[in-house]
Design a protein around this motif. Structure first.
Motif, PDB file in Angstrom:
ATOM      1  N   LEU A 129       0.921  -1.354  -0.243  1.00  0.00           N
ATOM      2  CA  LEU A 129      -0.115  -0.089   0.259  1.00  0.00           C
ATOM      3  C   LEU A 129       0.945   1.455   0.007  1.00  0.00           C
ATOM      4  O   LEU A 129       0.698   1.867   0.158  1.00  0.00           O
ATOM      5  CB  LEU A 129      -0.662  -0.081   1.587  1.00  0.00           C
ATOM      6  N   GLY A 130       2.335   1.219   0.044  1.00  0.00           N
ATOM      7  CA  GLY A 130       3.368   2.452  -0.293  1.00  0.00           C
ATOM      8  C   GLY A 130       3.819   2.385   0.912  1.00  0.00           C
ATOM      9  O   GLY A 130       4.443   3.770   1.076  1.00  0.00           O
ATOM     10  N   TYR A 131       3.755   1.772   1.639  1.00  0.00           N
ATOM     11  CA  TYR A 131       4.189   2.282   3.448  1.00  0.00           C
ATOM     12  C   TYR A 131       5.967   1.587   3.391  1.00  0.00           C
ATOM     13  O   TYR A 131       5.913   0.811   2.737  1.00  0.00           O
ATOM     14  CB  TYR A 131       3.519   1.375   4.567  1.00  0.00           C
ATOM     15  N   VAL A 132       7.101   1.986   4.125  1.00  0.00           N
ATOM     16  CA  VAL A 132       7.687   1.460   4.116  1.00  0.00           C
ATOM     17  C   VAL A 132       7.942   0.846   5.246  1.00  0.00           C
ATOM     18  O   VAL A 132       7.396   0.996   6.756  1.00  0.00           O
ATOM     19  CB  VAL A 132       9.341   2.912   4.068  1.00  0.00           C
ATOM     20  N   SER A 151      15.634   8.528   9.254  1.00  0.00           N
ATOM     21  CA  SER A 151      16.723   9.040   8.298  1.00  0.00           C
ATOM     22  C   SER A 151      16.683   8.797   6.893  1.00  0.00           C
ATOM     23  O   SER A 151      16.053   8.905   5.686  1.00  0.00           O
ATOM     24  CB  SER A 151      18.135   9.126   8.681  1.00  0.00           C
ATOM     25  N   ASP A 152      16.088   7.032   7.170  1.00  0.00           N
ATOM     26  CA  ASP A 152      16.228   6.491   5.617  1.00  0.00           C
ATOM     27  C   ASP A 152      14.830   6.366   4.751  1.00  0.00           C
ATOM     28  O   ASP A 152      15.365   6.153   4.005  1.00  0.00           O
ATOM     29  CB  ASP A 152      16.912   4.753   6.275  1.00  0.00           C
ATOM     30  N   VAL A 153      13.935   6.325   5.747  1.00  0.00           N
ATOM     31  CA  VAL A 153      12.337   6.530   5.380  1.00  0.00           C
ATOM     32  C   VAL A 153      12.436   7.994   4.575  1.00  0.00           C
ATOM     33  O   VAL A 153      11.870   7.996   3.779  1.00  0.00           O
ATOM     34  CB  VAL A 153      11.905   6.429   6.353  1.00  0.00           C
ATOM     35  N   HIS A 154      12.707   8.706   5.258  1.00  0.00           N
ATOM     36  CA  HIS A 154      12.949  10.382   4.796  1.00  0.00           C
ATOM     37  C   HIS A 154      13.999  10.301   3.658  1.00  0.00           C
ATOM     38  O   HIS A 154      13.191  11.442   3.135  1.00  0.00           O
ATOM     39  CB  HIS A 154      13.194  11.452   5.860  1.00  0.00           C
ATOM     40  N   GLU A 155      14.726   9.500   3.823  1.00  0.00           N
ATOM     41  CA  GLU A 155      15.491   9.671   2.063  1.00  0.00           C
ATOM     42  C   GLU A 155      14.970   9.007   1.207  1.00  0.00           C
ATOM     43  O   GLU A 155      15.251   9.432   0.489  1.00  0.00           O
ATOM     44  CB  GLU A 155      16.930   8.814   2.440  1.00  0.00           C
ATOM     45  N   ARG A 156      14.579   7.670   1.630  1.00  0.00           N
ATOM     46  CA  ARG A 156      13.940   6.824   0.252  1.00  0.00           C
ATOM     47  C   ARG A 156      12.348   7.485  -0.243  1.00  0.00           C
ATOM     48  O   ARG A 156      12.158   7.281  -0.959  1.00  0.00           O
ATOM     49  CB  ARG A 156      13.409   5.459   0.789  1.00  0.00           C
ATOM     50  N   ASN A 157      11.266   8.296   0.972  1.00  0.00           N
ATOM     51  CA  ASN A 157      10.342   8.915   0.519  1.00  0.00           C
ATOM     52  C   ASN A 157       9.501   9.904   0.623  1.00  0.00           C
ATOM     53  O   ASN A 157       8.674  10.093   0.553  1.00  0.00           O
ATOM     54  CB  ASN A 157       9.083   7.710   1.130  1.00  0.00           C
ATOM     55  N   GLY A 158      10.914  10.993   1.771  1.00  0.00           N
ATOM     56  CA  GLY A 158      10.722  12.458   1.521  1.00  0.00           C
ATOM     57  C   GLY A 158       9.913  12.705   3.266  1.00  0.00           C
ATOM     58  O   GLY A 158       9.968  11.300   3.470  1.00  0.00           O
ATOM     59  N   ALA A 159       9.590  13.360   3.095  1.00  0.00           N
ATOM     60  CA  ALA A 159       8.996  13.917   4.984  1.00  0.00           C
ATOM     61  C   ALA A 159       7.938  13.467   4.748  1.00  0.00           C
ATOM     62  O   ALA A 159       7.736  13.190   6.117  1.00  0.00           O
ATOM     63  CB  ALA A 159       9.652  15.716   4.851  1.00  0.00           C
TER      64      ALA A 159
END
Length: 200
Positions: free
Chosen positions: A107-110, A124-132
């Protein structure tokens, strides 16, 4: 089984049948002959022993759980022997939780098990992958060590970092059949509880 080994390899582990662990390289060692462990349809019919070293055992336990396999491994060690269990009588808690994460990932979640060593590095990794504004559900390596046993069964309440649709996450996690403690505010975490009662 092949899918789980590919997953382990994608995490940077060397898959080998040589009884040698290269210095500094996370390694999983297979038996010299693996055919006797599998049936005609490719199913695991005998417990499959593995050697391992130079990596975090929780990482490979989660990788096997992604394909509904129970890896019995000592989470406190830096190297040793592990076993992929054949004919597990019931699904492990880890397998059920990882399946729920896969549903959220679709469904588009990390949505990752043992995603990072700390919460801050995970975000930090989440935001690097998919933005804030990325949607995410994960737990860190220390939480895995504290909350799971060598077979992937919960022994303590597992805290999950999260962002996104609270109700959707709660509904998906409840599909595990485990007790889910839902946060009352966004600053709190989810908990997946280790017994039949939610936290007091």
């Amino acid at each position: 089984m092949e899918s789980s080994l590919r997953r382990v390899s994608s995490l940077g582990w060397l898959i080998s049948q040589e009884r040698q662990i290269l210095e500094g390289r996370p390694t999983v060692i297979l038996p010299p002959e693996i055919e006797p462990y599998f049936g005609a349809a490719g199913e695991l019919i005998r417990d499959l022993p593995l050697g391992w070293g130079n990596g975090m055992p929780s990482k490979i336990q989660c990788a096997f759980a992604r394909f509904d396999l129970c890896l019995k491994i000592d989470l406190e060690e830096d190297a040793g022997e592990a076993v992929v269990a054949a004919g597990k009588r019931e699904r492990t808690d880890l397998c059920r939780i990882v399946e729920a994460l896969a549903s959220l990932e679709a469904l588009g979640y990390v949505a990752e098990a043992d995603f990072a060593y700390t919460n801050s590095s995970g975000w930090s990794d989440v935001h690097e992958r998919n933005g804030a504004d990325a949607k995410a559900v994960f737990w860190n390596s220390q939480a895995h060590l504290d909350c799971f046993d060598s077979e992937g069964m919960l022994v303590d309440d597992l805290p999950l970092q999260w962002s996104g649709d609270l109700e959707l996450i709660a509904r998906t996690l409840r599909g595990t059949g485990l007790v889910i403690e839902v946060p009352e505010v966004r600053e709190q975490v989810f908990y997946i509880c280790s017994d039949e009662e939610a936290l007091d």
